[in-house]
Design an enzyme around this catalytic site. Structure first.
Site, PDB file in Angstrom:
ATOM      1  N   LYS A  94       4.366   0.797   9.510  1.00 21.16           N
ATOM      2  CA  LYS A  94       4.502   2.025   8.735  1.00 21.16           C
ATOM      3  C   LYS A  94       3.954   3.224   9.504  1.00 21.16           C
ATOM      4  CE  LYS A  94       3.121   0.083   4.803  1.00 21.16           C
ATOM      5  NZ  LYS A  94       2.440   0.016   3.525  1.00 21.16           N
ATOM      6  N   GLU A 123       0.868  -1.167   0.000  1.00 27.11           N
ATOM      7  CA  GLU A 123       0.000   0.000   0.000  1.00 27.11           C
ATOM      8  C   GLU A 123       0.914   1.228   0.000  1.00 27.11           C
ATOM      9  OE1 GLU A 123      -2.636   0.364   3.370  1.00 27.11           O
ATOM     10  OE2 GLU A 123      -3.414   2.276   2.613  1.00 27.11           O
ATOM     11  N   ARG A 161       5.122 -12.662   9.831  1.00 28.31           N
ATOM     12  CA  ARG A 161       5.824 -11.443   9.466  1.00 28.31           C
ATOM     13  C   ARG A 161       7.155 -11.380  10.188  1.00 28.31           C
ATOM     14  NH1 ARG A 161       2.279  -7.406   9.314  1.00 28.31           N
ATOM     15  NH2 ARG A 161       3.748  -5.733   9.672  1.00 28.31           N
TER      16      ARG A 161
HETATM   17  P1  ATP Z   1       2.742  -2.237   8.042  1.00 31.76           P
HETATM   18  O1  ATP Z   1       2.064  -3.156   9.002  1.00 31.76           O
HETATM   19  O2  ATP Z   1       4.213  -2.097   8.259  1.00 31.76           O
HETATM   20  O3  ATP Z   1       2.083  -0.928   7.894  1.00 31.76           O
HETATM   21  P2  ATP Z   1       1.451  -3.398   5.843  1.00 31.76           P
HETATM   22  O4  ATP Z   1       1.238  -4.844   5.926  1.00 31.76           O
HETATM   23  O5  ATP Z   1       0.294  -2.517   6.091  1.00 31.76           O
HETATM   24  O6  ATP Z   1       2.708  -2.989   6.684  1.00 31.76           O
HETATM   25  P3  ATP Z   1       1.617  -3.347   3.034  1.00 31.76           P
HETATM   26  O7  ATP Z   1       2.089  -2.253   2.169  1.00 31.76           O
HETATM   27  O8  ATP Z   1       0.192  -3.721   3.007  1.00 31.76           O
HETATM   28  O9  ATP Z   1       2.069  -2.980   4.478  1.00 31.76           O
HETATM   29  O10 ATP Z   1       2.519  -4.634   2.819  1.00 31.76           O
HETATM   30  C1  ATP Z   1       2.812  -5.185   1.570  1.00 31.76           C
HETATM   31  C2  ATP Z   1       3.149  -6.634   1.744  1.00 31.76           C
HETATM   32  O11 ATP Z   1       4.262  -6.768   2.623  1.00 31.76           O
HETATM   33  C3  ATP Z   1       2.003  -7.390   2.360  1.00 31.76           C
HETATM   34  O12 ATP Z   1       1.862  -8.605   1.669  1.00 31.76           O
HETATM   35  C4  ATP Z   1       2.423  -7.608   3.780  1.00 31.76           C
HETATM   36  O13 ATP Z   1       1.883  -8.790   4.288  1.00 31.76           O
HETATM   37  C5  ATP Z   1       3.951  -7.680   3.647  1.00 31.76           C
HETATM   38  N1  ATP Z   1       4.579  -7.273   4.900  1.00 31.76           N
HETATM   39  C6  ATP Z   1       4.377  -6.135   5.582  1.00 31.76           C
HETATM   40  N2  ATP Z   1       5.088  -6.118   6.731  1.00 31.76           N
HETATM   41  C7  ATP Z   1       5.768  -7.289   6.763  1.00 31.76           C
HETATM   42  C8  ATP Z   1       6.679  -7.895   7.692  1.00 31.76           C
HETATM   43  N3  ATP Z   1       7.033  -7.277   8.819  1.00 31.76           N
HETATM   44  N4  ATP Z   1       7.163  -9.120   7.405  1.00 31.76           N
HETATM   45  C9  ATP Z   1       6.820  -9.729   6.266  1.00 31.76           C
HETATM   46  N5  ATP Z   1       5.974  -9.228   5.363  1.00 31.76           N
HETATM   47  C10 ATP Z   1       5.439  -8.029   5.589  1.00 31.76           C
HETATM   48 MG    MG Z   2      -1.416  -3.497   4.626  1.00 30.14          MG
END
Ligand code: ATP
Ligand code: MG
Length: 567
Positions: A275, A39, A265
């Site tokens: 984020k 995102e 994760r």
């Molecule tokens: P955050 O929780 O840091 O805001 P998010 O999951 O909202 O991250 P996205 O941009 O939706 O961020 O993530 C893109 C991809 O990266 C998704 O498939 C998510 O599952 C993966 N991802 C995000 N954080 C992690 C992590 N700490 N370890 C592994 N994969 C991750």
């Molecule tokens: Mg997300």
């Protein structure tokens, strides 16, 4: 690759196991198609690197494809700056989506059509309850939810209202489109989840075309299906969203039955990875931007000088599991050292200089010495060092009253200057305040490095610089941003920012480096002997290099950033 070859590939984790099973059964033919779906509401972090390596890596392994897809369904938080930085980071990490760059917003029209289909099948309705009312109606894990009074609307009324929603006839938040699933489901996500909301905000790509936006849980499975994604890999917190993922795919007329697979994760000690929190650090100026070298963002790691190969190797080492865990930061440092040990040439830098005069060295004389660039890579050759009468050594390499076990310089003691001679400290000169200002030493001409010398042995070897040729430089030493092993775990009333370290950046005021570093480019990496691995920062100016410490040589950051007389 044919089926036999694909099945012969080693399975290294449970996702591979699933893929092998699907290849065996022919569920998707021989196709393996993944996607990385960020995102664009912030910069990518090291956790995303795990997901990138997994998605792109798995596709490559099976001769498949991986798309980059922006999940840009929430325009109030999303920005072009983030889209650009995400693409840069994925490329920097070493992966390419070729011509497969997609945006969920590309599918807004199609997603709208799917919603109309759902309404026509009686599987979605426009609901006028407020957000708060929806929450109350939803019940609790033990109490079933209550059906919305609007769930009984006719298909015609729903179609007309949904069109009016799209046409901007209603205020933001006044109505939503909901799936009609099961208000008694033990899974909250299935209690008539919201599919669309009204929100007037300008979208980075579709501008003001839309005032209704699809929810992630609706847009994501359908985007996957439209792209023909076979294995939609996401993190564990989406596990109980999977029934909704499947519901969307089953109830809309899509070209592919994508399947969601969850993995744990990545969490790292002394690091926050959300984020939202990283954004707060940037916005409240706790750090100098998203690419601050202390940030766990890929932009920060890039600026700090982390080689992308080290991050890929880290992601491989941590593996893929189904249970959440926290990886020790030292594993990442280990991967950095492994990589840099091979790739970085050695040079000398003195962070806290102490002047030395070699009293038996002739005035005005200099001598050229040959110094190997990298003992791990003989083909990297050597460079020239200049030795003269006046030198600098590290303050911490001298002790006026040496403690037991101190093998460096002290009054009457001897030490080897790296690549040069053995010297002996004859006299300590102090100013009126009693501060040591310089040391008077003698060198032993019979002990030149690499030459059959007197056979004299000393216990310590220290780095040094010739005083007149040494180049002033800014050297930025970084420690952990947080003092707490898990900064996410704070007590009631506390804030994760309460645990920000006060000394996560130290810049020694009078650092000096070898003259050979006068003309270097941002991004180049070096080992400063005994100090660690360093990268040239973007702020470097001709004649005034600026360095970031990537990682120290030993796991020593817990003991302070500056060199010490101990150890
Ligand atoms: P955050 O929780 O840091 O805001 P998010 O999951 O909202 O991250 P996205 O941009 O939706 O961020 O993530 C893109 C991809 O990266 C998704 O498939 C998510 O599952 C993966 N991802 C995000 N954080 C992690 C992590 N700490 N370890 C592994 N994969 C991750
Ligand atoms: Mg997300």
């Amino acid at each position: 690759m044919n089926k036999q070859d694909l099945l012969a590939l080693p399975s290294t984790n449970f996702i591979d196991d699933i893929i092998h099973k699907d290849l065996e059964s022919g569920k998707y033919g021989l196709r393996v198609h993944t996607r990385f779906p960020p995102e664009p509401n912030g910069y990518l972090h090291i956790g995303h690197a795990k997901s990138i390596c997994l998605n792109f890596g798995t596709a490559t392994k099976y001769g498949g494809l991986c798309n980059l897809r922006f999940d840009d369904t929430n325009p109030s938080k999303e920005e072009q700056e983030f889209i650009d930085s995400i693409m840069e980071s994925v490329n920097w990490l070493g992966f390419t989506w070729e011509n497969r760059l997609y945006f969920a917003s590309d599918y807004f029209e199609q997603l709208y059509e799917f919603a109309v289909q759902l309404i026509k099948k009686g599987k979605a309705y426009v609901c006028d309850l407020s957000q708060e009312e929806i929450r109350l109606y939803r019940g609790t894990p033990t109490i079933p939810g209550k059906l919305s009074p609007y769930a009984a609307r006719s298909v015609e009324e729903n179609l007309q209202l949904f069109t009016a929603m799209r046409n901007g006839e209603f205020a933001d938040g006044s109505r939503v489109l909901r799936a009609r699933i099961d208000m008694a489901s033990s899974n909250f996500n299935m209690r008539d989840p919201v599919l669309y909301r009204i929100q007037r905000s300008t979208h980075p790509r579709t501008g003001d075309t839309w005032c209704i936006y699809p929810m992630y849980d609706y847009a994501h499975p359908l985007s996957d299906a439209l792209e023909g994604i076979t294995h939609s890999i996401c993190t564990l917190e989406f596990e109980n969203h999977r029934p909704l993922y499947d519901w969307c795919i089953e109830n809309c007329d899509v070209p592919c039955l994508s399947q969601q697979i969850e993995f744990a994760r990545l969490n790292i000690t002394y690091t926050v990875m959300s984020k939202r929190k990283l954004r707060l650090l940037v916005e409240e100026n706790f750090v100098n931007g998203w690419d601050d070298p202390r940030m766990p963002t890929l932009a920060g790691m890039r600026r700090r000088g982390y080689p992308p190969a080290a991050i890929r190797s880290f992601c491989e080492k941590i593996g893929v599991a189904k249970a959440n865990s926290t990886v020790d930061f030292s594993l990442l440092e280990h991967c950095l050292r492994d990589e840099l040990n091979i790739s970085a040439n050695r040079v000398m830098a003195v962070l806290q200089p102490l002047k030395i005069i070699l009293t038996n060295w002739p005035q005005g004389k200099t001598e050229k010495l040959d110094a190997e660039n990298n003992p791990e890579q003989p083909q990297n050759g050597s460079r020239e060092l200049i030795l003269g009468r006046e030198l600098y050594i590290e303050q911490s390499d001298f002790m006026e009253n040496p403690v037991k076990g101190f093998h460096r310089l002290y009054p009457g003691g001897e030490v080897r200057l790296k690549h040069a001679y053995i010297i002996r400290c004859e006299e300590v000169i102090k100013d009126e305040a009693g501060q040591i200002t310089q040391l008077l030493c003698t060198y032993d001409p019979q002990t030149k490095s690499g030459e059959a010398g007197s056979g004299k042995k000393v216990k310590g070897t220290i780095h040094w610089l010739e005083a007149f040729s040494a180049l002033p430089a800014q050297v930025r030493l970084y420690g952990q941003l947080f003092t707490k092993e898990n900064p996410d775990d704070v007590a009631e009333g506390e804030n994760f920012t309460d645990y920000l370290a006060q000394d996560s950046l130290i810049i020694p005021p009078s650092a000096l480096v070898e003259a050979s570093l006068a003309d270097i480019a941002a991004g180049q990496t070096f080992q400063f002997l005994r100090h660690g691995y360093f990268a040239v920062d973007l702020d470097t100016k001709p004649g005034f290099p600026v360095f970031n410490r990537i990682v120290s040589l030993k796991d020593s950051w817990r003991k302070g950033l500056l060199p010490s007389q101990k150890g």
